[in-house]
Design a protein around this motif. Structure first.
Motif, PDB file in Angstrom:
ATOM      1  N   GLN A 386       0.843  -1.203   0.000  1.00 31.92           N
ATOM      2  CA  GLN A 386       0.000   0.000   0.000  1.00 31.92           C
ATOM      3  C   GLN A 386       0.882   1.257   0.000  1.00 31.92           C
ATOM      4  O   GLN A 386       0.665   2.185  -0.791  1.00 31.92           O
ATOM      5  CB  GLN A 386      -0.889  -0.016   1.258  1.00 31.92           C
ATOM      6  CG  GLN A 386      -1.767   1.225   1.372  1.00 31.92           C
ATOM      7  CD  GLN A 386      -2.338   1.402   2.786  1.00 31.92           C
ATOM      8  OE1 GLN A 386      -2.066   0.621   3.691  1.00 31.92           O
ATOM      9  NE2 GLN A 386      -3.118   2.445   2.958  1.00 31.92           N
ATOM     10  N   ILE A 387       1.879   1.269   0.878  1.00 33.05           N
ATOM     11  CA  ILE A 387       2.723   2.469   1.027  1.00 33.05           C
ATOM     12  C   ILE A 387       3.538   2.719  -0.247  1.00 33.05           C
ATOM     13  O   ILE A 387       3.569   3.837  -0.766  1.00 33.05           O
ATOM     14  CB  ILE A 387       3.690   2.301   2.219  1.00 33.05           C
ATOM     15  CG1 ILE A 387       2.918   2.097   3.517  1.00 33.05           C
ATOM     16  CG2 ILE A 387       4.629   3.499   2.331  1.00 33.05           C
ATOM     17  CD1 ILE A 387       3.734   1.426   4.631  1.00 33.05           C
ATOM     18  N   THR A 388       4.169   1.666  -0.761  1.00 31.45           N
ATOM     19  CA  THR A 388       5.038   1.867  -1.928  1.00 31.45           C
ATOM     20  C   THR A 388       4.214   2.081  -3.200  1.00 31.45           C
ATOM     21  O   THR A 388       4.755   2.462  -4.226  1.00 31.45           O
ATOM     22  CB  THR A 388       6.010   0.692  -2.131  1.00 31.45           C
ATOM     23  OG1 THR A 388       5.252  -0.515  -2.290  1.00 31.45           O
ATOM     24  CG2 THR A 388       6.944   0.528  -0.941  1.00 31.45           C
ATOM     25  N   THR A 394       5.534  12.387  -1.189  1.00 28.80           N
ATOM     26  CA  THR A 394       6.648  13.304  -0.935  1.00 28.80           C
ATOM     27  C   THR A 394       6.482  14.079   0.375  1.00 28.80           C
ATOM     28  O   THR A 394       7.096  15.109   0.567  1.00 28.80           O
ATOM     29  CB  THR A 394       6.783  14.323  -2.088  1.00 28.80           C
ATOM     30  OG1 THR A 394       5.499  14.943  -2.268  1.00 28.80           O
ATOM     31  CG2 THR A 394       7.208  13.658  -3.375  1.00 28.80           C
ATOM     32  N   ARG A 395       5.627  13.559   1.266  1.00 31.74           N
ATOM     33  CA  ARG A 395       5.473  14.227   2.559  1.00 31.74           C
ATOM     34  C   ARG A 395       6.110  13.374   3.648  1.00 31.74           C
ATOM     35  O   ARG A 395       6.009  12.144   3.632  1.00 31.74           O
ATOM     36  CB  ARG A 395       3.999  14.447   2.871  1.00 31.74           C
ATOM     37  CG  ARG A 395       3.364  15.535   2.006  1.00 31.74           C
ATOM     38  CD  ARG A 395       1.855  15.545   2.144  1.00 31.74           C
ATOM     39  NE  ARG A 395       1.326  14.231   1.828  1.00 31.74           N
ATOM     40  CZ  ARG A 395       0.293  13.689   2.459  1.00 31.74           C
ATOM     41  NH1 ARG A 395      -0.322  14.345   3.414  1.00 31.74           N
ATOM     42  NH2 ARG A 395      -0.135  12.487   2.128  1.00 31.74           N
ATOM     43  N   HIS A 476      12.016  13.094   6.577  1.00 32.43           N
ATOM     44  CA  HIS A 476      11.968  13.137   5.121  1.00 32.43           C
ATOM     45  C   HIS A 476      10.966  12.110   4.618  1.00 32.43           C
ATOM     46  O   HIS A 476      10.538  11.240   5.364  1.00 32.43           O
ATOM     47  CB  HIS A 476      13.352  12.882   4.519  1.00 32.43           C
ATOM     48  CG  HIS A 476      14.240  14.083   4.603  1.00 32.43           C
ATOM     49  ND1 HIS A 476      15.011  14.355   5.709  1.00 32.43           N
ATOM     50  CD2 HIS A 476      14.441  15.099   3.722  1.00 32.43           C
ATOM     51  CE1 HIS A 476      15.669  15.495   5.511  1.00 32.43           C
ATOM     52  NE2 HIS A 476      15.335  15.978   4.310  1.00 32.43           N
ATOM     53  N   ALA A 477      10.636  12.226   3.347  1.00 31.92           N
ATOM     54  CA  ALA A 477       9.554  11.404   2.791  1.00 31.92           C
ATOM     55  C   ALA A 477      10.078  10.162   2.076  1.00 31.92           C
ATOM     56  O   ALA A 477      11.280   9.998   1.893  1.00 31.92           O
ATOM     57  CB  ALA A 477       8.743  12.240   1.807  1.00 31.92           C
ATOM     58  N   HIS A 478       9.127   9.317   1.707  1.00 32.47           N
ATOM     59  CA  HIS A 478       9.352   8.222   0.777  1.00 32.47           C
ATOM     60  C   HIS A 478      10.172   7.074   1.370  1.00 32.47           C
ATOM     61  O   HIS A 478      10.321   6.971   2.591  1.00 32.47           O
ATOM     62  CB  HIS A 478       9.999   8.773  -0.512  1.00 32.47           C
ATOM     63  CG  HIS A 478       9.596   8.027  -1.738  1.00 32.47           C
ATOM     64  ND1 HIS A 478       8.295   7.921  -2.156  1.00 32.47           N
ATOM     65  CD2 HIS A 478      10.336   7.334  -2.647  1.00 32.47           C
ATOM     66  CE1 HIS A 478       8.256   7.205  -3.275  1.00 32.47           C
ATOM     67  NE2 HIS A 478       9.481   6.824  -3.587  1.00 32.47           N
ATOM     68  N   LYS A 504      13.469   9.293  -6.759  1.00 33.45           N
ATOM     69  CA  LYS A 504      13.821  10.643  -7.179  1.00 33.45           C
ATOM     70  C   LYS A 504      14.272  11.439  -5.949  1.00 33.45           C
ATOM     71  O   LYS A 504      13.499  11.658  -5.020  1.00 33.45           O
ATOM     72  CB  LYS A 504      12.602  11.304  -7.823  1.00 33.45           C
ATOM     73  CG  LYS A 504      12.918  12.548  -8.559  1.00 33.45           C
ATOM     74  CD  LYS A 504      11.772  12.919  -9.511  1.00 33.45           C
ATOM     75  CE  LYS A 504      12.045  14.276 -10.120  1.00 33.45           C
ATOM     76  NZ  LYS A 504      11.195  15.338  -9.595  1.00 33.45           N
ATOM     77  N   ILE A 505      15.515  11.845  -5.961  1.00 35.16           N
ATOM     78  CA  ILE A 505      16.046  12.595  -4.825  1.00 35.16           C
ATOM     79  C   ILE A 505      15.617  14.058  -4.940  1.00 35.16           C
ATOM     80  O   ILE A 505      15.647  14.636  -6.029  1.00 35.16           O
ATOM     81  CB  ILE A 505      17.595  12.529  -4.806  1.00 35.16           C
ATOM     82  CG1 ILE A 505      18.084  11.081  -4.969  1.00 35.16           C
ATOM     83  CG2 ILE A 505      18.164  13.161  -3.537  1.00 35.16           C
ATOM     84  CD1 ILE A 505      17.760  10.161  -3.845  1.00 35.16           C
ATOM     85  N   SER A 506      15.211  14.623  -3.814  1.00 37.13           N
ATOM     86  CA  SER A 506      14.777  16.031  -3.833  1.00 37.13           C
ATOM     87  C   SER A 506      14.964  16.601  -2.429  1.00 37.13           C
ATOM     88  O   SER A 506      15.511  15.928  -1.559  1.00 37.13           O
ATOM     89  CB  SER A 506      13.294  16.100  -4.227  1.00 37.13           C
ATOM     90  OG  SER A 506      12.526  15.486  -3.204  1.00 37.13           O
TER      91      SER A 506
END
Ligand code: ZN
Length: 886
Positions: A386-388, A394-395, A476-478, A504-506
């Protein structure tokens, strides 16, 4: 809370995340979409705990409900002390309370009632440290915070009751208070009720006696240890209860009288869960008692009010559902909150994971205790998927950017935070994790916590830095998205494993740094190699005696990540056959689901029928569905005789994914022979896809059938919607009208929507319209909203006048929004999106009309041109050109 989402599921409530296969109140209500954030340059963009000018020490409520009027008369006494500065004013949160009087131990200059506050001004400032108290008498007709369930609203006469809901910030709708979690108080609730009714509140029962003056029963509860304001609770009305005891802790389970028969099923794990938690957490149950109260149409799945949890009555289930339903997850979740949330409370909503993730994870730990390690891993597996699978992930779990507190009750606070705790436990080891949690609770008991309080304890007891762990997983997110490949070099006897982090790194998503185990299995036995992954791309080499037969990254399932690791068929089959590795088998099935060849289908069929673990069998069934070949369909049809009801239901549901005469026959057979109502319901829904006389008769028969919570009639309604045949309009309307009391609120609301849907293309819509219009003022909000929405679906302009009266309301409300949407639909002459068929016809009709018009126009033009006097310019030229064709 376990919110059942207001669509999908959430406020500490257990809602959404526990459902499917996880044993909770599936999809109760709440999956709330994220709200609109305040603009980044607005002072509201980031949220913080409010100031506490005074310390509220104690709250005493005395409440007399009027069940006919759905109002309360209340008296609230608040004891407080100014903290650092003299207090001239006491500002309390209060919404829509009619204040009769305010008195105090100090001289009052006056008080003011605004839309959201009650502000009491004292004649002289009260110095810091001096204890004072105010008493407010008031009247309330609460729109939130306190909910009535009465016969006038359509609930059963003998079940009349009310319940309250404080979290997140609803308490202010039924009493004046400092409505924020960053304060703790003791409390007492006195409730005055007609004889025969009962009241449950926080803490210890002080007294229960008849007031000779009024004839009312006065029930007095006292919560003598501090808790947060949002946990103050009252459930009052007609209830029946079951009782038990865990050591000295009294346990009870209440339901409305008409639902009492099923109470033992939902109550049965309570004592065992408490014993397990005391052992696992290492801190004794902290409160005077533990009661659970089931109420009608609760606003969430459950709410962990201190010592008296409120639960949705939809958690109740019959034995006929075998092992498909259970209250275990919900009961465990809410009870875990008694430590995590109630004994220690997040300081503000940005740290809500300290409540919800712990409740979610301890629910998982109980699952392992009761049902075994594989059941726990399967729960983690389902949640990881579910999560992935979330888009726009991005939160961060801990964040200050949200619109309303409710926005924080999402998949990040529940399953993802639970997974973070699982990773933390794996890294610390079970014993050290237990010591950390016990220390964290003891150090902060009866207090507020922030995320750093947990980190500090973990660092202190482990000696290690957990800055990076908390930074990447919580601030951090993700999660890592890993692409892994494996190669064996026979010459050097080296296994090469290449790992790439491709997320994606941000600013909000970092490159992750985490320990990872790779397990090799082969003729040499089992060999675990530990590595640390920290780069974007790395190759690791492992010397082995011979080529591995199985390569398993993260074999103990302690990393939340999206891993792509495609292995060749022989390795995949070996993994699927590995009895010691249930997650490996689930992952192998996931990979087989992407293939369509006969061998893969045969492997899935074998797993579906022979695997020792029910979770693998369910996933094998699910995997066959999208393959969609004849072989996959036949594999499912040959696998309907499953002794485990959970697997049987999965197979019946997945067969519905095939449009075949054999699939239809199988569904009919299930309806005729199956005893389990949950499985019959799945088959009934699937029959809707086939326009066949026998299926139609079956649906009509079940439309009027009696079943627990009307489950089978609801399923038949689902089937008629799929059929989209106006022949069902009359029988459905009759079922809704004659059997209204048999429906759940949700079922009835869905029935109204289906009725409008079936009628939407009919020429005469007046009878369905009148049926719906009669419900636009229904006292059950969900029914009212469904009726307003259904009028939009019905697409009958004659409903506009009714809808306008709601759409024109001055105050924003869910009714107004629903009516506005329906009005917009009608005005635009636009059909609902699901109405593609008629939309297509409409487009075709329009195109034809357009062609005809154009033809007429051309003919007209030609005529005109022909008769027009010749004149210089364009017109002349055209006229000449067109003439020969005329
Ligand atoms: Zn919760």
């Amino acid at each position: 809370m376990n919110k059942l989402c207001h669509i999908l599921l959430l406020s500490c409530c257990l809602g959404n995340f526990s459902a499917s296969g996880l044993g909770e109140t599936e999809n109760l209500e709440c999956v709330k979409s994220a709200g609109f954030l305040a603009p980044i340059d607005s002072p509201d963009y980031r949220k913080y705990a409010p100031d506490r000018e005074v310390n509220i020490l104690h709250l005493a409520l005395d409440v007399t409900p009027d069940f006919k009027q759905r109002t309360i008369e209340g008296k609230a006494t608040l004891k407080f002390k100014p903290i650092a500065k003299p207090a001239r004013e006491l500002k309390l949160d209060a919404v829509d309370l009619t204040v009769h009087s305010v008195t105090a131990t100090e001289k009052i200059q006056g008080y003011e009632v605004t839309d959201e506050k009650l502000i009491i001004t004292f004649a002289e400032p009260i110095p810091p440290g001096r204890e004072a108290s105010v008493t407010i008498t008031y009247h309330a007709e609460p729109a939130q915070g306190l909910y009535f369930r009465t016969p006038e609203m359509g609930y059963r006469e003998g079940d009349t009751h009310l319940f309250t809901q404080g979290e997140e910030i609803e308490a202010r709708h039924w009493y004046p208070c400092f409505d924020s979690p960053n304060g703790r108080l003791t409390s007492e609730v006195t409730c005055r009720l007609p004889e025969g009714m009962t009241a449950v509140s926080n803490g210890r029962l002080v007294s229960e006696e008849k007031d000779p003056a009024t004839g009312l029963i006065v029930i007095h509860w006292a919560q003598e240890k501090t808790h947060a304001n949002y946990l103050v609770s009252l459930c009052a009305g007609y209830f029946k209860k079951l009782e038990d005891k865990h050591n000295d802790v009294p346990l009870a389970f209440y339901t409305p009288p008409s639902e009492f028969k099923e109470a033992p099923n939902s109550f049965r794990d309570t004592k065992d869960i408490m014993a397990f938690f005391e052992e696992e957490i290492g801190v004794p149950f902290p409160w005077a008692k533990y009661y659970q109260v089931c109420v009608n149409d609760f606003v969430a799945g459950g709410m962990e009010n201190t010592s008296c949890t409120t639960l949705t009555d939809s958690t109740l289930f019959t034995d006929a559902t075998e092992n498909i339903r259970s209250s275990e997850g919900l009961v465990a979740h809410e009870m875990a909150h008694q430590w995590f949330g109630d004994l220690v409370t997040c300081k503000d909503w940005s740290h809500i994971w300290l409540n919800e993730s712990f409740a979610t994870y301890y629910q998982t730990l109980y699952r392992a205790h009761k049902n075994g390690r594989d059941a726990m891993l399967y729960e983690l597996y389902s949640r990881a998927r579910q999560i992935t699978g979330m888009t726009n992930d991005t939160r961060a779990i801990v964040r200050r950017t949200y619109d309303t507190p409710r926005d924080m009750f999402d998949y990040l606070a529940y399953p993802k935070g639970g997974w973070v705790l699982h990773m933390l436990r794996a890294q610390l080891g079970e014993e050290l994790f237990r010591r950390c949690i016990k220390t964290y609770l003891e150090r902060h008991e009866y207090g507020n916590v922030v995320t750093d309080d947990l980190r500090a304890v973990v660092e202190e007891l482990s000696g290690n830095s957990y800055d990076q762990f908390f930074d990447q997983w919580l601030y951090h997110a993700h999660h890592p998205e890993l692409e892994i490949t494996h190669n064996w070099d026979e010459k050097t006897k080296l296994a090469k494993v290449s790992i790439r982090q491709v997320q994606k790194i941000s600013d909000s998503v970092v490159l992750f740094n985490f320990p990872l185990t790779i397990r090799f299995k082969g003729k040499f036995g089992v060999s675990d190699r530990s590595i640390r992954v920290k780069d974007k791309e790395e190759d690791f080499y492992f010397p082995l005696e011979s080529a591995p037969e199985i390569v398993r990254p993260d074999p103990d399932y302690t990393l939340l990540a999206k891993i792509t690791f495609k292995v060749p068929n022989p390795m995949l089959y070996a993994q699927l056959a590995d009895k010691a590795d249930s997650v490996g088998r689930l992952l192998a099935i996931d990979q087989l689901a992407e293939k369509k060849d006969k061998e893969s289908v045969a492997k899935l069929k074998e797993a579906l029928n022979q695997d020792a673990f029910y979770g693998v069998r369910i996933e094998a069934s699910r995997a066959l569905r999208p393959i969609h070949t004849d072989e996959a369909g036949e594999a499912l049809l040959a696998s309907t005789k499953q002794p485990d009801a959970r697997v049987r239901r999965a197979v019946v549901g997945d067969i519905a994914g095939f449009y075949r005469d054999t699939a239809y026959a199988s569904a009919l057979q299930t309806v005729q022979n199956e005893k389990n109502p949950d499985i019959v319901a799945a088959a009934l829904r699937s029959i809707g896809a086939y326009a066949k006389p026998e299926g139609r008769e079956t649906l009509l028969k079940f439309l009027d059938s009696d079943s627990f919570r009307n489950e089978l009639a609801d399923a038949a309604i689902g089937g008629t919607k799929l059929q989209d045949d106006p022949a069902y309009i009359t029988p459905l309307r009759e079922s809704l009208s004659k059997r209204e009391s048999a429906f759940t609120t949700r079922g009835f609301a869905q029935g109204l929507q289906t009725l409008a849907y079936l009628d939407r293309n009919e020429e005469k819509k007046s009878s369905v319209r009148e049926f719906l219009v009669a419900r636009v003022n229904d006292k059950k909000e969900r029914v009212q909203l469904a009726a307003l929405t259904a009028l939009g679906v019905l697409d009958d302009p004659a409903a506009l006048a009714v809808l306008e009266t709601f759409a024109g309301a001055s105050k924003d409300s869910p009714e107004r929004t629903a009516a506005e949407q329906s009005v917009a639909k009608l005005r635009a002459g636009r059909k609902p999106a699901d109405d593609l068929k008629s939309l297509r016809q409409e487009v075709l009709d329009l195109q034809k009309a357009n062609r005809d018009l154009r033809k007429d126009l051309d003919a007209l033009k030609k005529k005109l041109n022909a008769t027009e006097p010749t004149s210089p310019g364009k017109g002349k030229k055209k006229a000449i050109l067109s003439r020969p064709k005329a």
